[in-house]
Design an enzyme around this catalytic site. Structure first.
Site, PDB file in Angstrom:
ATOM      1  N   ASP A  15      41.388   7.357  16.481  1.00  0.00           N
ATOM      2  CA  ASP A  15      40.918   7.175  17.853  1.00  0.00           C
ATOM      3  C   ASP A  15      39.497   7.717  17.952  1.00  0.00           C
ATOM      4  OD1 ASP A  15      40.768   6.668  20.531  1.00  0.00           O
ATOM      5  OD2 ASP A  15      42.432   7.972  21.120  1.00  0.00           O
ATOM      6  N   ASP A 109      38.424   0.984  20.354  1.00  0.00           N
ATOM      7  CA  ASP A 109      38.176   2.337  19.844  1.00  0.00           C
ATOM      8  C   ASP A 109      39.382   2.997  19.180  1.00  0.00           C
ATOM      9  OD1 ASP A 109      39.599   2.496  22.192  1.00  0.00           O
ATOM     10  OD2 ASP A 109      38.470   4.185  23.009  1.00  0.00           O
ATOM     11  N   GLU A 110      40.434   2.250  18.901  1.00  0.00           N
ATOM     12  CA  GLU A 110      41.573   2.882  18.238  1.00  0.00           C
ATOM     13  C   GLU A 110      42.376   1.873  17.438  1.00  0.00           C
ATOM     14  OE1 GLU A 110      44.919   4.221  20.669  1.00  0.00           O
ATOM     15  OE2 GLU A 110      43.960   3.305  22.413  1.00  0.00           O
TER      16      GLU A 110
END
Length: 432
Positions: A15, A109-110
């Site tokens: 993350d 983003d993850e």
């Protein structure tokens, strides 16, 4: 490595730390250490991401921008740049894929990574996590937090534990990598508040609190039958298994798309069909373009409206044959829109296509005597796509989208976090 350990699955949850802000700081390094907020900057905007310095003041993602400005008036507010974040995300995922092909993107983003097969080559789960984190930092100048466990749920909770922490006293760096070994997973999991579990929203949380449940451990202690009685068969069993550490979901690198859609919030409410239908043209054109890029067609067209009082409704219809052109999607969407009374004011409009199939599959389902109502636009759409690839999205568009200021097209992510201001009203109406 012991035989039992070799059989244990190793899952990473990576993350990125304040991703959108971190990307902005790469091009604005003078802002490091200052409270920075990225997202929609208008009255109806929302926060996409906040630097840890801004989080100290209580600013978090998904918060209305106006509230964020009240909480931290000295913060610098930057308009979100979805295209830049997408390009940077692709670079991050290249690093992930160099480790394992089993990468399941969750958002820009993850992602989850199954590195079980990579352990013999790269080391333990913790060592691989540290390598991933170092590579992201060295190549891209960005930071990420990584959780390691044998299940997706615990790996995600571990990555949260690895992140920097904020308090009124300031920002405290996180460890960056947190490894939860299998024998410790249950204790780690059951020490979390129950809302940490997937599937525990506000309504479910309230029901669980009435049962005296506040932690995952409390939930695990309840008989499964009690949970089923309170939450229903599917949700009750699901949550009981998660609370007991049972999470067999695999990392899925190639999850098929279920729908393609685009929605926008307007700077001021729109009250007429004429104004809304002009926006509908933009949205349908965008959805159609994305369908064709993915080689897909949609059978079910859905229109979403959010009114001035935040009441939200959807209307859907299924067309005879799956479609991928703007006019065909617009034909279905406009008919759905006309079924709704919009006089009170619409603040958000969205269009999506679901029931997706590939063009090849769709061709096989058409009888030789059937007529594809979308067929007349296929050659024209192919030409439109070719022009846009060469000259950009605004090089060609439906005529109704052209005006004194140029061509207005709906760009993916351009309004991800709301409109920036009411200075340019999309419907040609004065702000109300």
């Amino acid at each position: 490595m012991e035989a039992g350990a070799a059989r244990t699955r190793t899952v990473l949850h990576a993350d990125m730390d304040a991703f959108f802000v971190a990307v902005e700081l790469l091009r604005r390094p003078e802002l490091r250490g200052r409270p920075v907020v990225v997202g929609g900057t208008g009255e109806r905007g929302v926060v996409a991401a906040a630097s840890y310095e801004a989080r100290v003041h209580g600013v978090f993602s998904a918060m209305p921008s106006v509230r964020a400005k009240r909480l931290c008036p000295h913060a610098l507010f930057l308009r979100g740049d979805y295209q830049l974040y997408s390009e940077t995300s692709a670079q991050v995922h290249e690093i992930f894929h160099a480790v394992t092909p089993l990468v399941e993107p969750i958002a820009l983003d993850e992602a989850f990574l199954d590195v079980t097969a990579a352990r013999r080559r790269l080391g333990s789960g913790g060592e691989i996590a540290a390598q991933v984190r170092a590579e992201v930092g060295e190549r891209l100048g960005l930071a990420c937090s990584v959780g390691v466990a044998s299940t997706k749920l615990v790996a995600k909770l571990a990555s949260e534990a690895a992140k920097p922490k904020v308090s009124p006293a300031g920002v405290r760096p996180g460890p960056g990598v947190v490894v939860v070994v299998p024998e410790d997973e249950l204790a780690f999991l059951q020490g979390h508040p129950v809302q940490a579990l997937w599937g525990v929203g506000p309504a479910t949380l309230e029901r669980l609190r009435r049962l005296g449940v506040s932690s995952v451990g409390d939930l695990a202690a309840l008989p499964e039958a009690s949970l089923v009685g309170a939450l229903g068969q599917a949700n009750g069993r699901h949550l009981h298994q998660l609370a007991s550490g049972i999470d067999d979901r695999p990392v899925e690198p190639d999850r098929p798309l279920k729908s393609v859609g685009h929605e926008e919030t307007f700077p001021s409410d729109l009250h007429t069909y004429e104004a809304l239908e002009r926006e509908l043209v933009r949205l349908c054109d965008s959805v159609a373009s994305r369908l064709r890029t993915a080689g897909l067609r949609g059978r079910t067209i859905t229109v979403k409206l959010r009114f001035h009082d935040f009441r939200t409704i959807t209307r859907a219809s299924t067309v005879p044959h799956a479609v991928d052109t703007g006019p065909a999607i617009l034909h279905a969407a406009a008919a759905l829109l006309r079924e709704v009374d919009v006089a009170s004011g619409v603040r958000l409009l969205g269009v999506s296509a679901s029931g997706l199939s590939t063009k090849a599959v769709e061709q096989l389902t058409l009888g030789i005597d059937e007529v594809d109502d979308d067929g007349a636009w296929q050659d024209a759409s192919a030409a439109i796509d070719a022009i846009r690839r060469k000259f950009g999205a605004e090089a060609i568009a439906p005529a109704s989208l052209a005006g004194p200021g140029g061509v207005r097209v709906a760009r993916r992510g351009a309004q991800q976090w709301g409109p920036d201001s009411a200075s340019e009203d999309p419907g040609g109406q004065k702000p109300t």
